[in-house]
Design a protein around this motif. Structure first.
Motif, PDB file in Angstrom:
ATOM      1  N   THR A  51      13.153  -5.712  -0.661  1.00 49.09           N
ATOM      2  CA  THR A  51      14.591  -5.475  -0.657  1.00 49.09           C
ATOM      3  C   THR A  51      14.889  -4.022  -1.005  1.00 49.09           C
ATOM      4  O   THR A  51      16.004  -3.560  -0.862  1.00 49.09           O
ATOM      5  N   ALA A  52      13.870  -3.309  -1.452  1.00 49.86           N
ATOM      6  CA  ALA A  52      14.082  -1.921  -1.896  1.00 49.86           C
ATOM      7  C   ALA A  52      13.645  -0.905  -0.848  1.00 49.86           C
ATOM      8  O   ALA A  52      14.227   0.160  -0.727  1.00 49.86           O
ATOM      9  N   ARG A  53      12.582  -1.247  -0.108  1.00 55.47           N
ATOM     10  CA  ARG A  53      12.019  -0.283   0.829  1.00 55.47           C
ATOM     11  C   ARG A  53      12.634  -0.485   2.225  1.00 55.47           C
ATOM     12  O   ARG A  53      12.667  -1.605   2.739  1.00 55.47           O
ATOM     13  N   PRO A  54      13.103   0.595   2.861  1.00 58.55           N
ATOM     14  CA  PRO A  54      13.565   0.434   4.242  1.00 58.55           C
ATOM     15  C   PRO A  54      12.405   0.003   5.145  1.00 58.55           C
ATOM     16  O   PRO A  54      11.337   0.612   5.113  1.00 58.55           O
ATOM     17  N   SER A  74      16.477 -11.228   7.222  1.00 61.00           N
ATOM     18  CA  SER A  74      16.137 -11.949   5.998  1.00 61.00           C
ATOM     19  C   SER A  74      14.628 -12.081   5.842  1.00 61.00           C
ATOM     20  O   SER A  74      14.102 -12.009   4.731  1.00 61.00           O
ATOM     21  N   ALA A  75      13.905 -12.222   6.978  1.00 58.11           N
ATOM     22  CA  ALA A  75      12.437 -12.284   6.880  1.00 58.11           C
ATOM     23  C   ALA A  75      11.901 -10.961   6.344  1.00 58.11           C
ATOM     24  O   ALA A  75      10.967 -10.940   5.522  1.00 58.11           O
ATOM     25  N   LEU A  76      12.478  -9.865   6.780  1.00 46.64           N
ATOM     26  CA  LEU A  76      12.019  -8.553   6.303  1.00 46.64           C
ATOM     27  C   LEU A  76      12.458  -8.312   4.863  1.00 46.64           C
ATOM     28  O   LEU A  76      11.762  -7.634   4.101  1.00 46.64           O
ATOM     29  N   ALA A  94       0.804  -1.224   0.000  1.00 45.99           N
ATOM     30  CA  ALA A  94       0.000   0.000   0.000  1.00 45.99           C
ATOM     31  C   ALA A  94       0.837   1.274   0.000  1.00 45.99           C
ATOM     32  O   ALA A  94       0.312   2.369  -0.222  1.00 45.99           O
ATOM     33  N   LEU A  95       2.129   1.158   0.267  1.00 45.68           N
ATOM     34  CA  LEU A  95       2.964   2.362   0.395  1.00 45.68           C
ATOM     35  C   LEU A  95       3.562   2.771  -0.948  1.00 45.68           C
ATOM     36  O   LEU A  95       3.803   1.933  -1.807  1.00 45.68           O
ATOM     37  N   ALA A  96       3.825   4.073  -1.066  1.00 44.56           N
ATOM     38  CA  ALA A  96       4.506   4.571  -2.257  1.00 44.56           C
ATOM     39  C   ALA A  96       5.914   3.991  -2.305  1.00 44.56           C
ATOM     40  O   ALA A  96       6.519   3.746  -1.256  1.00 44.56           O
ATOM     41  N   PRO A  97       6.440   3.790  -3.521  1.00 41.36           N
ATOM     42  CA  PRO A  97       7.794   3.228  -3.626  1.00 41.36           C
ATOM     43  C   PRO A  97       8.804   4.098  -2.878  1.00 41.36           C
ATOM     44  O   PRO A  97       8.727   5.317  -2.917  1.00 41.36           O
ATOM     45  N   ASP A 111      17.710  -5.088   4.832  1.00 38.90           N
ATOM     46  CA  ASP A 111      18.933  -4.598   4.171  1.00 38.90           C
ATOM     47  C   ASP A 111      18.760  -3.175   3.661  1.00 38.90           C
ATOM     48  O   ASP A 111      19.666  -2.353   3.775  1.00 38.90           O
ATOM     49  N   ALA A 112      17.581  -2.917   3.084  1.00 35.06           N
ATOM     50  CA  ALA A 112      17.359  -1.579   2.519  1.00 35.06           C
ATOM     51  C   ALA A 112      17.455  -0.526   3.625  1.00 35.06           C
ATOM     52  O   ALA A 112      17.934   0.591   3.401  1.00 35.06           O
ATOM     53  N   CYS A 113      17.014  -0.881   4.820  1.00 36.85           N
ATOM     54  CA  CYS A 113      17.090   0.062   5.931  1.00 36.85           C
ATOM     55  C   CYS A 113      18.540   0.258   6.369  1.00 36.85           C
ATOM     56  O   CYS A 113      18.959   1.373   6.673  1.00 36.85           O
TER      57      CYS A 113
END
Lengths: 317, 549
Positions: B145-148, B138-140, B115-118, B163-165
């Motif tokens: 992989t793109a969104r923090p 890894s679960a997150l 639901a969130l904007a990229p 990882d993105a975070c």
């Protein structure tokens, strides 16, 4: 921000202990002493701040008053903030001294030294008021905390020792030895200060192989002894780790650069402060003045040079 | 336009012992002129122009509800996050069902991500391993992989990130790797390790636009709970002046249907202050900045031991089940010195105390201050009051203390505390209220929002029933009576805030603040208190219905 080389990290000394243990007095004396280190001091306690501003100005240091926090308001991280401000000082501080709050668990403050960007932990020194510490340890509100603080110490310093009788001091030293199992216990009397024990000062020079006593600036017997342990060639890392672990509690500080053999060999910085020790790979391109020497500082009359050397060298080639 | 508005209702519950039930309330300029019936108030009606407002002819008018202890600033940080708690939260903009297990947790995370904007970071609040199992980096990463992504633990102690975070935070990984309370492989930052992550996330969380949007949500939460007055129980967590500016900007608006009584964080000298006198002078100066809705008075907030949800409470023997230790927020000697400075300056002291040793510190300090310099009506208030003994309650009564209790602990935590923290006996007596009532110690109940839902009827319901989420009764004899439970969100809540002459009940001269209910709480069973629908509120004579969108 990338990984920094270990030699760039500023050593952090945590001065902890319950209210009235003499933390502020000690820090004031460290600030006024001519030990050649530029200190940045972070005061993390409640109430009136008694650090002498003139002393701090003279050392380009900085004092920041911090209040204790709780997990739910940890977003306001004043200690981290203060460290960032101190690390940005130009010229940089040689060492950061954090006065832990009287109710802090020293381990929580030490964690900043261990893992805050730009810092490494030198030592946790926990002060204990020789007159009152045993009574405090039975207090319904803080007894458990006072004991826990002592158990977290790398070095314990009994303060105000000139205010108790000889027999009283012997009793409190016994109690501290038992309570803070494994940490060396220093004594401190009014006006007596050995920055070499509390800070990473320029190490005392001593001719290799000789044990030398250093007078404190107080009266009486020598404050500490130092010795230089020399080794030849490369060493077995396991042996060095065992030695750092096994050397007696009376060994206060060890520092030197050693070359290890084997796959993970090469130059390493070896340190021990009280019961805390570490072995870190030396940074790339690091060219020390000398290797194969460890400077050892210990309580008076406790450094047996031959034993120290033997414990390292048995497998050195 | 008429001089007066007369609100008529099926029932008016005044909470005034001299006239407990009425049918009408006449209001002029935001204050009550008279309470009674259209017949008894005839002298007023005949001498002043008036209009009858019968909007509430089928409703029950109550005094406007009061929660004396919430934290708008903490809520401002939390409310922009997405809740994933095991217990559902009915928030004005979203009724979030309970997220019971790991499958539901991951499904909720996926739908939030979708639901969130990229690129917009996803902050969630409420992960708890007891319900949701362990999660790690890894679960997150499976979610994105793109969104923090930052998953905040329900107990506030830790976060887990993807990882993105880690890339977004631009972390010094060497330092983080050395930190004893950071597990980079798992993406987990806990206890003091949390500061390493917050160093990078704090700017985002405290950024003005986000913070004010959070405060605006808090405004809706407060209104929807039926409050017309709240207490901000410690302004200055993140920066006093900044918080004050944000509060003014968001809350001091003509359409804000409540007022906030502010208690400054009073832990002793700060900044350049060197003495307790200088500190007390600052505390005394706060009321000079009051606005219409934002007000300081003579209250000050202190802290004894650590938080209840954070499990940092200090306990008398036998302590915690697992031998762990709590934390003092203030050294006991400093606590006493600061309390003395505030006491001698005639401040009304509120003390956060979670465990029975925290209560003991506050109580023994109060006893000492009463001996040194006796005061009547000092309103020394025990806040939260998680674990206590009946004997402590008797001593509180003897020295004139009052209490503001987080009853909700029983609902969400009593069973978990029995099993994991302190054992059954003490857990069943968490937030004791029956003892307070029997000893004649006045008490309010509060939410400590965002610790518990900001719903006074729900708090009163827990107080009167002591039911847990699973439906068990914990400590039946520590229930409050129905009457005491309702007083705890009206008259006695006003008393705790020192505003009893202005709000808390309905009589001549008081503010025309009402909470309008679909049923009379005295006419339903205690078990159904929390189910009474709220029409909305009247604040200083103006109607504010709760919108149903």
């Amino acid at each position: 921000m990338g990984a920094s080389a270990p030699k760039d990290l500023v050593p952090v000394t945590v001065i902890a202990g319950y209210l009235g243990a003499g933390k502020t007095t000690l820090i004031n004396e460290l600030l006024s002493h001519d030990h050649g280190r530029r200190l940045a001091v972070l005061v993390n306690d409640f109430g009136a701040v008694n650090i002498d501003a003139a002393l701090i100005a003279g050392h380009d240091g900085q004092t920041i008053s911090l209040k204790n926090g709780c997990v739910c308001c940890s977003i306001a991280d004043e200690l981290g903030d203060a460290l960032d401000r101190v690390l940005a000082l130009d010229p940089a501080a040689d060492q950061i001294v954090i006065e832990a709050s009287g109710v802090a668990d020293p381990a929580n403050v030490a964690a900043y030294g261990q893992g805050w960007p730009g810092c490494r932990l030198d030592a946790v020194v926990v002060l204990a008021d020789a007159e009152t510490v045993q009574a405090r340890s039975r207090d319904q509100f803080v007894g458990e905390l006072v004991v826990r603080q002592l158990r977290r110490a790398d070095i314990v310093m009994a303060t105000k020792c000139d205010l108790v009788t000889e027999a009283g001091l012997a009793a409190v030293m016994d109690w501290l030895t038992e309570t803070a199992a494994g940490a060396p216990i220093l004594t401190r009397r009014a006006g007596q200060l050995e920055p070499e024990l509390l800070l990473e000062t320029a190490q005392p020079t001593a001719r290799p192989g000789r044990q030398r006593s250093h007078a404190g600036n107080g009266p009486g017997e020598p404050a500490f002894d130092s010795a230089v342990v020399e080794v030849d060639g490369t060493l077995d890392r396991d042996r060095v780790e065992a030695a750092l672990q096994d050397w007696p509690d009376s060994v206060l500080r060890v520092k030197g650069i050693l070359r290890f053999n084997g796959a993970a060999g090469g130059l390493h910085i070896v340190q021990r402060v009280g019961r805390r020790w570490s072995i870190e790979p030396a940074p790339n391109g690091f060219t020390p003045d000398h290797t194969g020497k460890l400077v050892v500082i210990g309580l008076p009359g406790t450094l047996y040079h031959r034993d120290l050397t033997a414990s390292l060298n048995r497998q050195a080639q | 336009m008429a001089d007066m508005t007369v609100f008529v209702a099926r029932t008016v519950r005044t909470m005034e012992p001299s006239l407990p039930v009425a049918e009408a309330v006449a209001v002029r300029d935001g204050r009550i002129v008279e309470v009674g019936t259209l017949d008894t108030m005839r002298p007023w009606l005949e001498s002043h122009s008036h209009e009858i407002d019968d909007t509430f002819k089928d409703h029950c008018i109550m005094p406007g509800f009061i929660d004396p202890h919430l934290h708008p600033s903490m809520a401002a940080i939390l409310l922009p996050m997405h809740f994933t708690t095991a217990v559902g939260w009915d928030l004005p903009w979203e009724d979030i069902g309970p997220v019971h297990d790991d499958e539901q947790f991951l499904a909720r995370m996926e739908s939030l991500d979708a639901a969130l904007a990229p690129g917009e970071p996803l902050f969630t609040f409420g992960h708890h391993p007891i319900w949701h199992g362990p999660i790690d980096r890894s679960a997150l990463n499976q979610i994105s992989t793109a969104r923090p992504i930052v998953a905040w633990h329900r107990g506030y102690h830790s976060i887990t990130v993807n990882d993105a975070c880690l890339r977004w935070m631009d972390l010094d990984t060497a330092a983080a790797g050395r930190h004893p309370q950071v597990d980079l492989d798992a993406g987990k930052f806990f206890e003091t390790g949390l500061s390493v992550a917050l160093r990078h996330l704090r700017g985002y969380l405290l950024e003005t636009e986000r913070f004010r949007a959070g405060l605006d949500r808090m405004r809706q939460v407060i209104h929807n709970g039926g409050h017309t007055t709240i207490g901000d129980a410690a302004l200055g967590f993140y920066g006093f002046e900044q918080e004050w500016d944000h509060l003014q900007a968001v809350m001091e608006q003509p359409d804000t249907p409540f007022r906030i009584q502010l208690m400054p964080f009073a832990m002793g000298p700060e900044g350049d202050e060197r003495t307790d006198d200088e500190f007390v002078e600052r505390v005394l100066s706060y009321p000079s900045r009051n606005t219409h809705r934002l007000r300081f008075s003579d209250h000050a907030k202190m802290f004894a031991d650590g938080g209840f949800f954070a499990e940092l409470l200090m306990l008398k023997p036998p302590g915690h089940l697992d031998g762990r230790h709590g934390e003092w927020m203030t050294p006991p000697e400093r606590f006493e010195a600061v309390a003395r400075a505030l006491w001698n300056a005639q401040r009304r002291i509120h003390v956060h105390c979670s465990g029975d040793l925290g209560v003991e510190l506050a109580l023994s300090t109060l006893e000492k201050l009463q001996w040194e310099r006796p005061r009547f009506d000092h309103r020394f208030t025990f806040e939260h009051f998680g674990i206590s003994s009946a004997q402590q309650v008797d001593r509180m009564a003897a020295v004139g203390a009052v209490a503001s209790v987080n009853a909700y602990y029983v609902y969400e935590l009593a069973e978990a505390f029995a099993a994991r923290a302190v054992g059954y006996e003490r857990a069943s007596q968490i937030s004791r209220l029956g003892s307070l009532e029997r000893a004649g110690v006045r008490f309010a109940v509060h939410s400590d929002f965002p610790m518990a839902p900001a719903k006074p009827l729900n708090n009163a319901w827990v107080a009167a029933n002591r039911l847990t989420e699973s439906g068990a009764v914990m400590g039946a004899t520590e229930r409050a009576s129905l009457d005491a439970a309702i007083k705890a969100i009206t008259t006695n809540a006003a008393y705790v805030l020192g505003l009893e002459d202005e709000i808390g009940s309905l009589r001549w001269g008081k503010r025309a603040d009402f909470t309008v209910l679909e049923a009379d709480p005295y006419a339903v069973s205690a078990e159904s208190l929390r189910d009474i629908p709220i029409w909305g509120t009247v604040f200083e004579g103006h109607k504010f219905p709760i919108s149903s969108d």
